[in-house]
Design a protein around this motif. Structure first.
Motif, PDB file in Angstrom:
ATOM      1  N   UNK A 113      10.960  16.702 -12.938  1.00 57.93           N
ATOM      2  CA  UNK A 113      11.906  17.661 -12.912  1.00 57.93           C
ATOM      3  C   UNK A 113      12.837  17.957 -11.420  1.00 57.93           C
ATOM      4  N   UNK A 114      12.813  19.005 -10.843  1.00 54.09           N
ATOM      5  CA  UNK A 114      13.384  18.921  -9.569  1.00 54.09           C
ATOM      6  C   UNK A 114      12.318  18.947  -8.480  1.00 54.09           C
ATOM      7  N   UNK A 115      11.218  18.515  -8.574  1.00 55.75           N
ATOM      8  CA  UNK A 115      10.026  18.184  -7.846  1.00 55.75           C
ATOM      9  C   UNK A 115       9.883  16.873  -7.711  1.00 55.75           C
ATOM     10  N   UNK A 116       9.685  16.424  -6.123  1.00 54.69           N
ATOM     11  CA  UNK A 116       9.504  14.979  -5.693  1.00 54.69           C
ATOM     12  C   UNK A 116       8.378  14.871  -4.943  1.00 54.69           C
ATOM     13  N   UNK A 117       7.459  13.622  -5.029  1.00 51.53           N
ATOM     14  CA  UNK A 117       6.593  13.532  -3.961  1.00 51.53           C
ATOM     15  C   UNK A 117       6.606  11.868  -3.736  1.00 51.53           C
ATOM     16  N   UNK A 118       6.177  11.600  -2.475  1.00 48.26           N
ATOM     17  CA  UNK A 118       6.361  10.330  -2.241  1.00 48.26           C
ATOM     18  C   UNK A 118       4.832   9.880  -1.726  1.00 48.26           C
ATOM     19  N   UNK A 119       4.145   9.008  -2.282  1.00 47.47           N
ATOM     20  CA  UNK A 119       2.959   8.397  -1.807  1.00 47.47           C
ATOM     21  C   UNK A 119       2.967   6.951  -0.891  1.00 47.47           C
ATOM     22  N   UNK A 120       2.663   6.936   0.471  1.00 51.96           N
ATOM     23  CA  UNK A 120       2.678   6.092   1.283  1.00 51.96           C
ATOM     24  C   UNK A 120       1.647   5.022   1.123  1.00 51.96           C
ATOM     25  N   UNK A 121       1.958   3.842   1.625  1.00 55.73           N
ATOM     26  CA  UNK A 121       0.769   2.836   1.741  1.00 55.73           C
ATOM     27  C   UNK A 121      -0.073   3.284   2.638  1.00 55.73           C
ATOM     28  N   UNK A 122      -1.442   3.250   2.196  1.00 56.89           N
ATOM     29  CA  UNK A 122      -2.639   3.756   3.106  1.00 56.89           C
ATOM     30  C   UNK A 122      -2.984   2.917   4.276  1.00 56.89           C
ATOM     31  N   UNK A 123      -3.247   3.558   5.364  1.00 54.92           N
ATOM     32  CA  UNK A 123      -3.561   3.094   6.429  1.00 54.92           C
ATOM     33  C   UNK A 123      -4.271   3.936   7.395  1.00 54.92           C
ATOM     34  N   UNK A 124      -4.633   3.360   8.688  1.00 51.81           N
ATOM     35  CA  UNK A 124      -5.488   4.121   9.702  1.00 51.81           C
ATOM     36  C   UNK A 124      -4.664   5.614   9.920  1.00 51.81           C
ATOM     37  N   UNK A 125      -5.508   6.575  10.044  1.00 44.98           N
ATOM     38  CA  UNK A 125      -5.099   7.815  10.172  1.00 44.98           C
ATOM     39  C   UNK A 125      -4.323   8.273  11.488  1.00 44.98           C
ATOM     40  N   UNK A 126      -4.994   7.116  12.574  1.00 43.72           N
ATOM     41  CA  UNK A 126      -4.549   7.557  14.003  1.00 43.72           C
ATOM     42  C   UNK A 126      -3.359   6.360  14.487  1.00 43.72           C
ATOM     43  N   UNK A 127      -3.122   5.692  13.290  1.00 44.89           N
ATOM     44  CA  UNK A 127      -1.767   4.824  13.525  1.00 44.89           C
ATOM     45  C   UNK A 127      -0.631   5.034  12.449  1.00 44.89           C
ATOM     46  N   UNK A 128      -0.046   5.924  12.279  1.00 43.60           N
ATOM     47  CA  UNK A 128       1.080   6.271  11.449  1.00 43.60           C
ATOM     48  C   UNK A 128       2.233   6.384  11.981  1.00 43.60           C
ATOM     49  N   UNK A 147     -10.946   4.853  10.021  1.00 38.08           N
ATOM     50  CA  UNK A 147     -10.861   5.962   9.083  1.00 38.08           C
ATOM     51  C   UNK A 147      -9.248   5.903   8.274  1.00 38.08           C
ATOM     52  N   UNK A 148      -9.216   5.419   7.253  1.00 34.59           N
ATOM     53  CA  UNK A 148      -7.799   5.381   6.418  1.00 34.59           C
ATOM     54  C   UNK A 148      -7.526   6.388   5.526  1.00 34.59           C
ATOM     55  N   UNK A 149      -6.315   6.662   5.328  1.00 34.43           N
ATOM     56  CA  UNK A 149      -6.011   7.817   4.406  1.00 34.43           C
ATOM     57  C   UNK A 149      -4.511   7.078   4.099  1.00 34.43           C
ATOM     58  N   UNK A 150      -4.213   7.940   2.677  1.00 34.21           N
ATOM     59  CA  UNK A 150      -2.758   7.664   2.043  1.00 34.21           C
ATOM     60  C   UNK A 150      -2.206   9.113   2.375  1.00 34.21           C
ATOM     61  N   UNK A 151      -1.054   8.747   2.952  1.00 37.82           N
ATOM     62  CA  UNK A 151       0.021   9.909   3.210  1.00 37.82           C
ATOM     63  C   UNK A 151       0.583  10.367   1.836  1.00 37.82           C
ATOM     64  N   UNK A 152       0.478  11.602   1.534  1.00 38.61           N
ATOM     65  CA  UNK A 152       1.289  12.024   0.275  1.00 38.61           C
ATOM     66  C   UNK A 152       2.431  13.192   0.730  1.00 38.61           C
ATOM     67  N   UNK A 153       3.584  13.012   0.608  1.00 40.67           N
ATOM     68  CA  UNK A 153       4.715  13.778   1.295  1.00 40.67           C
ATOM     69  C   UNK A 153       5.322  14.393   0.111  1.00 40.67           C
ATOM     70  N   UNK A 154       5.167  15.690   0.238  1.00 38.60           N
ATOM     71  CA  UNK A 154       5.805  16.544  -0.989  1.00 38.60           C
ATOM     72  C   UNK A 154       7.326  17.042  -0.400  1.00 38.60           C
ATOM     73  N   UNK A 155       8.118  16.784  -1.186  1.00 38.66           N
ATOM     74  CA  UNK A 155       9.340  17.314  -0.875  1.00 38.66           C
ATOM     75  C   UNK A 155       9.420  18.848  -1.103  1.00 38.66           C
TER      76      UNK A 155
END
Length: 236
Positions: A111-126, A31-39
């Motif tokens: 604006x003053x908001x930021x988000x970083x999308x990371x390379x998708x990969x296995x959900x149990x190996x981040x 199972x893979x997913x893309x982590x999207x980190x919100x600042x």
């Protein structure tokens, strides 16, 4: 061929009057997913620009030159897109936000908001720097951004659902990717995000049925029932 081509084909088979396209389980069982980190600092940015940054960041990873067939990201992105395009939103601030900048991905600022999308990969190996980040218990209140700018594509969020900011971030990320796939985009537009009231939503659903807007139907893993339309994107 764009790495998003499978999404376009899948959407073409998921139109009114056509049986919904079924996405088979991952052939390798991973199972893979893309982590999207919100600042989200202690005084966080407003909800709308945070979601706009998340929408653009998710698509930016897919349209990055490194995701093209000869690029070093291609296998990871293509394998993920071929299956269910899961996204897991997380929050970070301070040193934790700075740490995720060292991971493969794309940061977008609105604006003053930021988000970083990371390379998708296995959900149990981040990476540990990601696994320790959470999103549960965090939300941002609705704000009033005003009407969207003219000539800009808009991702409309189904306001009746009351999605958390983490769920909404994942959904607008799906929306930007699907819109780009259907329209054959090779650059990230300056997507606006707005919340639709019930009357607006009804009109948007009609537009999606006519093929002039692009709808996202959620798989139903969290917060909403399977098949729920969470967002609809209209062109600028």
């Amino acid at each position: 061929m764009s790495v998003l081509a499978p999404l376009a084909a899948r959407y073409g088979a998921d139109r009114p009057g056509v049986p919904r396209a079924e996405i088979p389980p991952e052939p390798d069982g991973v199972v893979r997913a893309m982590p999207v980190v919100l600042r989200l600092e202690r005084a966080p940015a407003l909800r709308t620009p945070v979601l706009e940054a998340a929408a653009r960041a998710a698509l930016a990873v897919c349209l990055d030159p490194r995701a093209e067939p000869d690029g070093e990201w291609h296998e990871a992105v293509a394998t993920w897109v071929d299956a269910r395009i899961r996204k897991i939103a997380r929050r970070a601030r301070g040193a934790h936000w700075e740490a995720v900048q060292n991971l493969l991905g794309v940061t977008v600022t609105v604006g003053d908001a930021q988000a970083r999308a990371l390379l998708p990969g296995p959900v149990d190996d981040v990476p540990k720097v990601v696994s320790r980040l959470q999103i549960g218990g965090t939300d941002l209140p609705d704000d009033d951004p005003g009407p969207p700018p003219p000539g800009v594509p808009v991702i409309w969020v189904n306001g009746v659902l009351g999605m958390t900011v983490g769920k909404a971030a994942a959904q607008v990320g799906h929306a930007s990717m699907l819109d780009a796939a259907v329209r054959g985009l090779d650059e990230v537009p300056p997507y606006a995000v707005r919340t639709a009231d019930p009357a607006q939503w009804s009109r948007l659903c009609e537009a999606a049925e006519r093929g002039v807007a692009v709808a996202v139907r959620d798989a139903g893993f969290t917060e909403v029932a399977p098949g729920t339309i969470t967002t609809i994107t209209t062109p600028g």
